[in-house]
Design a protein around this motif. Structure first.
Motif, PDB file in Angstrom:
ATOM      1  N   GLY A   1       0.896  -1.296  -0.050  1.00 40.61           N
ATOM      2  CA  GLY A   1       0.166   0.055  -0.015  1.00 40.61           C
ATOM      3  C   GLY A   1       0.965   1.259   0.094  1.00 40.61           C
ATOM      4  N   THR A   2       0.140   2.234  -0.216  1.00 35.38           N
ATOM      5  CA  THR A   2       0.914   3.576  -0.297  1.00 35.38           C
ATOM      6  C   THR A   2       1.628   3.892   0.917  1.00 35.38           C
ATOM      7  OG1 THR A   2      -1.029   4.514  -1.798  1.00 35.38           O
ATOM      8  CG2 THR A   2       0.639   6.033  -0.949  1.00 35.38           C
ATOM      9  N   SER A   3       1.153   3.609   2.235  1.00 33.44           N
ATOM     10  CA  SER A   3       1.477   4.086   3.562  1.00 33.44           C
ATOM     11  C   SER A   3       2.801   3.167   3.686  1.00 33.44           C
ATOM     12  CB  SER A   3       0.437   3.600   4.518  1.00 33.44           C
ATOM     13  OG  SER A   3       0.199   2.341   4.758  1.00 33.44           O
TER      14      SER A   3
ATOM     15  N   VAL B   1       1.570  -6.154  -6.464  1.00 33.17           N
ATOM     16  CA  VAL B   1       0.520  -5.397  -6.688  1.00 33.17           C
ATOM     17  C   VAL B   1       0.797  -4.214  -5.882  1.00 33.17           C
ATOM     18  CG1 VAL B   1      -1.903  -4.666  -6.418  1.00 33.17           C
ATOM     19  CG2 VAL B   1      -1.352  -6.936  -7.049  1.00 33.17           C
ATOM     20  N   SER B   2       1.284  -3.191  -6.723  1.00 25.95           N
ATOM     21  CA  SER B   2       1.805  -1.864  -5.950  1.00 25.95           C
ATOM     22  C   SER B   2       0.783  -0.468  -5.949  1.00 25.95           C
ATOM     23  CB  SER B   2       3.060  -1.377  -6.268  1.00 25.95           C
ATOM     24  OG  SER B   2       3.698  -0.283  -5.701  1.00 25.95           O
ATOM     25  N   SER B   3       0.480  -0.018  -5.000  1.00 29.87           N
ATOM     26  CA  SER B   3      -0.151   1.127  -4.948  1.00 29.87           C
ATOM     27  C   SER B   3       0.993   2.412  -4.956  1.00 29.87           C
ATOM     28  CB  SER B   3      -1.138   1.489  -3.683  1.00 29.87           C
ATOM     29  OG  SER B   3      -1.916   0.645  -3.694  1.00 29.87           O
ATOM     30  N   GLY B   4       0.686   3.428  -4.974  1.00 28.34           N
ATOM     31  CA  GLY B   4       1.678   4.670  -4.574  1.00 28.34           C
ATOM     32  C   GLY B   4       1.683   5.559  -5.920  1.00 28.34           C
ATOM     33  N   ALA B   5       1.187   5.375  -7.102  1.00 24.92           N
ATOM     34  CA  ALA B   5       1.066   6.083  -8.117  1.00 24.92           C
ATOM     35  C   ALA B   5       1.098   7.544  -7.678  1.00 24.92           C
ATOM     36  CB  ALA B   5       0.620   5.701  -9.131  1.00 24.92           C
ATOM     37  N   ILE B   6      -0.187   7.726  -7.121  1.00 24.62           N
ATOM     38  CA  ILE B   6      -1.040   9.206  -7.005  1.00 24.62           C
ATOM     39  C   ILE B   6      -0.385   9.582  -5.766  1.00 24.62           C
ATOM     40  CG2 ILE B   6      -3.002  10.473  -6.507  1.00 24.62           C
ATOM     41  CD1 ILE B   6      -4.814   8.079  -7.777  1.00 24.62           C
ATOM     42  N   GLY B   7       0.151   8.908  -4.717  1.00 26.38           N
ATOM     43  CA  GLY B   7       0.698   9.555  -3.637  1.00 26.38           C
ATOM     44  C   GLY B   7       2.209  10.171  -3.984  1.00 26.38           C
ATOM     45  N   LEU B   8       2.788   9.372  -4.999  1.00 30.96           N
ATOM     46  CA  LEU B   8       4.294   9.857  -5.315  1.00 30.96           C
ATOM     47  C   LEU B   8       4.114  10.954  -6.234  1.00 30.96           C
ATOM     48  CD1 LEU B   8       6.206   6.303  -5.385  1.00 30.96           C
ATOM     49  CD2 LEU B   8       6.296   8.057  -3.725  1.00 30.96           C
TER      50      LEU B   8
ATOM     51  N   VAL C   1       2.132  -4.851 -10.630  1.00 26.15           N
ATOM     52  CA  VAL C   1       0.727  -4.573 -11.102  1.00 26.15           C
ATOM     53  C   VAL C   1       0.181  -3.477 -10.244  1.00 26.15           C
ATOM     54  CG1 VAL C   1      -1.586  -5.279 -11.558  1.00 26.15           C
ATOM     55  CG2 VAL C   1       0.398  -6.844 -11.316  1.00 26.15           C
ATOM     56  N   ASN C   2      -0.386  -2.394 -11.158  1.00 20.31           N
ATOM     57  CA  ASN C   2      -1.227  -1.454 -10.366  1.00 20.31           C
ATOM     58  C   ASN C   2      -2.657  -1.059 -11.421  1.00 20.31           C
ATOM     59  OD1 ASN C   2      -2.227   0.854  -8.766  1.00 20.31           O
ATOM     60  ND2 ASN C   2      -0.691   2.063  -9.340  1.00 20.31           N
ATOM     61  N   GLU C   3      -3.581  -0.341 -10.967  1.00 17.49           N
ATOM     62  CA  GLU C   3      -4.517   0.260 -11.904  1.00 17.49           C
ATOM     63  C   GLU C   3      -4.012   1.210 -12.617  1.00 17.49           C
ATOM     64  OE1 GLU C   3      -7.590   0.187  -8.581  1.00 17.49           O
ATOM     65  OE2 GLU C   3      -8.530   0.528 -10.432  1.00 17.49           O
ATOM     66  N   ASN C   4      -4.531   1.077 -13.797  1.00 13.21           N
ATOM     67  CA  ASN C   4      -4.025   2.076 -14.981  1.00 13.21           C
ATOM     68  C   ASN C   4      -4.779   3.154 -14.525  1.00 13.21           C
ATOM     69  OD1 ASN C   4      -3.024   3.562 -16.926  1.00 13.21           O
ATOM     70  ND2 ASN C   4      -3.307   2.023 -18.742  1.00 13.21           N
ATOM     71  N   ASP C   5      -4.569   4.244 -13.535  1.00 17.89           N
ATOM     72  CA  ASP C   5      -5.312   5.258 -12.966  1.00 17.89           C
ATOM     73  C   ASP C   5      -5.334   6.447 -13.839  1.00 17.89           C
ATOM     74  OD1 ASP C   5      -5.825   3.970 -10.528  1.00 17.89           O
ATOM     75  OD2 ASP C   5      -3.879   4.569  -9.840  1.00 17.89           O
ATOM     76  N   THR C   6      -4.199   6.483 -14.810  1.00 15.10           N
ATOM     77  CA  THR C   6      -4.395   7.728 -15.790  1.00 15.10           C
ATOM     78  C   THR C   6      -5.230   7.813 -16.921  1.00 15.10           C
ATOM     79  OG1 THR C   6      -1.829   7.803 -15.512  1.00 15.10           O
ATOM     80  CG2 THR C   6      -2.584   8.896 -17.268  1.00 15.10           C
TER      81      THR C   6
ATOM     82  N   ILE D   1     -13.274   0.024  -9.143  1.00 15.62           N
ATOM     83  CA  ILE D   1     -12.818  -0.971  -8.204  1.00 15.62           C
ATOM     84  C   ILE D   1     -11.905  -0.200  -7.312  1.00 15.62           C
ATOM     85  CG2 ILE D   1     -10.757  -2.650  -8.189  1.00 15.62           C
ATOM     86  CD1 ILE D   1     -11.311  -3.059 -11.146  1.00 15.62           C
ATOM     87  N   GLY D   2     -11.256   0.745  -7.761  1.00 15.78           N
ATOM     88  CA  GLY D   2     -10.613   1.832  -6.793  1.00 15.78           C
ATOM     89  C   GLY D   2      -9.803   1.722  -5.917  1.00 15.78           C
ATOM     90  N   GLU D   3      -9.736   0.577  -5.472  1.00  8.92           N
ATOM     91  CA  GLU D   3      -8.786   0.220  -4.354  1.00  8.92           C
ATOM     92  C   GLU D   3      -7.759  -0.982  -4.743  1.00  8.92           C
ATOM     93  OE1 GLU D   3      -9.518  -2.281  -2.514  1.00  8.92           O
ATOM     94  OE2 GLU D   3     -11.736  -2.348  -3.228  1.00  8.92           O
ATOM     95  N   ASN D   4      -6.582  -1.020  -4.334  1.00  7.67           N
ATOM     96  CA  ASN D   4      -5.842  -2.164  -4.620  1.00  7.67           C
ATOM     97  C   ASN D   4      -5.980  -3.372  -3.755  1.00  7.67           C
ATOM     98  OD1 ASN D   4      -4.998  -0.789  -6.836  1.00  7.67           O
ATOM     99  ND2 ASN D   4      -2.887  -0.367  -5.965  1.00  7.67           N
ATOM    100  N   ASP D   5      -6.757  -3.316  -2.772  1.00  9.99           N
ATOM    101  CA  ASP D   5      -6.895  -4.672  -2.031  1.00  9.99           C
ATOM    102  C   ASP D   5      -7.651  -5.650  -2.685  1.00  9.99           C
ATOM    103  OD1 ASP D   5      -5.756  -3.697   0.333  1.00  9.99           O
ATOM    104  OD2 ASP D   5      -7.342  -2.724   1.141  1.00  9.99           O
TER     105      ASP D   5
ATOM    106  N   GLY E   1      -4.645   3.592   4.681  1.00 12.56           N
ATOM    107  CA  GLY E   1      -4.511   3.117   3.368  1.00 12.56           C
ATOM    108  C   GLY E   1      -5.870   3.660   2.708  1.00 12.56           C
ATOM    109  N   THR E   2      -6.161   3.554   1.496  1.00 10.08           N
ATOM    110  CA  THR E   2      -7.288   3.908   0.756  1.00 10.08           C
ATOM    111  C   THR E   2      -8.437   3.212   1.435  1.00 10.08           C
ATOM    112  OG1 THR E   2      -6.136   3.673  -0.843  1.00 10.08           O
ATOM    113  CG2 THR E   2      -8.342   4.770  -1.373  1.00 10.08           C
ATOM    114  N   GLY E   3      -8.119   1.703   1.753  1.00 13.11           N
ATOM    115  CA  GLY E   3      -9.326   0.926   1.774  1.00 13.11           C
ATOM    116  C   GLY E   3      -9.810   0.894   3.139  1.00 13.11           C
TER     117      GLY E   3
HETATM  118  N1  GLU Z   1      -4.008   3.045  -7.839  1.00  9.07           N
HETATM  119  C1  GLU Z   1      -3.786   3.715  -6.704  1.00  9.07           C
HETATM  120  C2  GLU Z   1      -2.480   4.329  -6.725  1.00  9.07           C
HETATM  121  O1  GLU Z   1      -1.409   3.684  -7.170  1.00  9.07           O
HETATM  122  C3  GLU Z   1      -3.931   3.022  -5.272  1.00  9.07           C
HETATM  123  C4  GLU Z   1      -5.278   2.443  -4.890  1.00  9.07           C
HETATM  124  C5  GLU Z   1      -5.164   2.057  -3.349  1.00  9.07           C
HETATM  125  O2  GLU Z   1      -4.284   2.661  -2.574  1.00  9.07           O
HETATM  126  O3  GLU Z   1      -5.504   1.156  -3.034  1.00  9.07           O
HETATM  127  O4  GLU Z   1      -2.144   5.536  -6.125  1.00  9.07           O
END
Ligand code: GLU
Length: 260
Positions: free
Chosen positions: A15-17, A51-58, A132-137, A147-151, A211-213
């Motif tokens: 997760g982002t945290s 499965v890695s979050s963090g795209a938006i946060g970074l 893997v991540n969601e293609n948030d862009t 889907i919105g969250e990576n859990d 976390g988001t979730g």
């Molecule tokens: N896909 C989002 C990101 O990389 C995170 C979603 C989540 O934290 O569950 O920023």
């Protein structure tokens, strides 16, 4: 496959945290120690998928924004910048241990079509660690929480990649009998045989703050995983070395047992 040490193909959700400071800048200490342990597990013969979050946060950190934006185009822009930064770091850190990584960005439609199954198989057979991540862009739905969250995404990926185990690294030790932030008598539940109404009820009240979730989405992920016949573990990501304990069959976190 009863023992955790027997599990070979592992999806691990970060997760982002776990990856970034609250400033949106990379948490170098956590990320380097995590990658070192993950590279070692891969070397020991495990087949890892991250499965890695963090795209938006970074992205927020790299663009020097004061806070996470709330409008979709800004989030998409942050994700585009942050995903690049994220993969640059993973590529460099894993490369130190001679491990090749690959980026897989998913959308709901791609998930539903199942057409990345062969991609996972091929990459894993080549010893590559897919990240893997969601293609948030490009995927507005995801940003607006379809889907919105990576859990949940990680559980769907575990299913697609035919994993033996899903591990969600969180900022909480596992599922507790009540909210450990407010109730000192709260106890960690080591094993959940079946996700029933009672488990859903406790999860609703015991969300982690960062976390988001929170815990509810983790229980949702556990449902998807266990219904697909995959065991799932929630454990704290603050000390990545605990992953070694896990694979030496020392109980860590909460294990949700697969429906047989
Ligand atoms: N896909 C989002 C990101 O990389 C995170 C979603 C989540 O934290 O569950 O920023």
């Amino acid at each position: 496959m009863e023992r955790i040490s027997d599990k070979k193909r592992i999806v691990i959700k970060l997760g982002t945290s776990t990856l970034a400071h609250s400033t949106g800048k990379l948490n170098i200490r956590k990320m380097t120690s995590l990658v070192r342990v993950l590279a070692d597990l891969q070397n020991s013969g495990k087949e890892l998928v991250i499965v890695s979050s963090g795209a938006i946060g970074l992205g927020v950190g790299k663009l020097g924004l004061k806070a996470r934006p709330s409008d979709t185009p800004s989030k998409q822009a942050c994700a585009a910048v942050g995903q690049c930064e994220l993969m640059y770091m993973y590529d460099n850190l894993f490369d130190e241990y001679g491990i090749t990584v690959a980026q897989i960005l998913l959308t709901k439609t791609i998930l539903e079509k199942n057409n990345v199954v062969n991609t996972f198989e091929k990459l894993i057979s080549m010893g590559v660690v897919p990240i893997v991540n969601e293609n948030d862009t490009v995927a507005i739905d995801e940003l607006e929480l379809e889907i919105g969250e990576n859990d949940s995404l990680s559980a769907m990926v575990a299913n697609l990649a035919k994993a033996d185990l899903l591990i969600i690294l969180s900022d909480i030790d596992g599922l507790f009998s009540s909210d450990p932030h407010t109730d000192k008598t709260a106890k960690l539940i080591p094993v959940v045989e079946k996700i029933d109404h009672h488990i859903e009820e406790i999860a609703g009240g015991a969300g982690s703050s960062l976390g988001t979730g929170g815990m509810a989405t983790k229980i949702n992920a556990a449902k998807i995983a266990t219904e697909s016949g995959i065991d799932m573990i929630i454990m704290n990501g603050k000390n990545p070395e605990m992953l070694y304990d896990l694979f030496e069959d020392i109980p860590v976190g909460t294990l949700f047992k697969a429906n047989k």
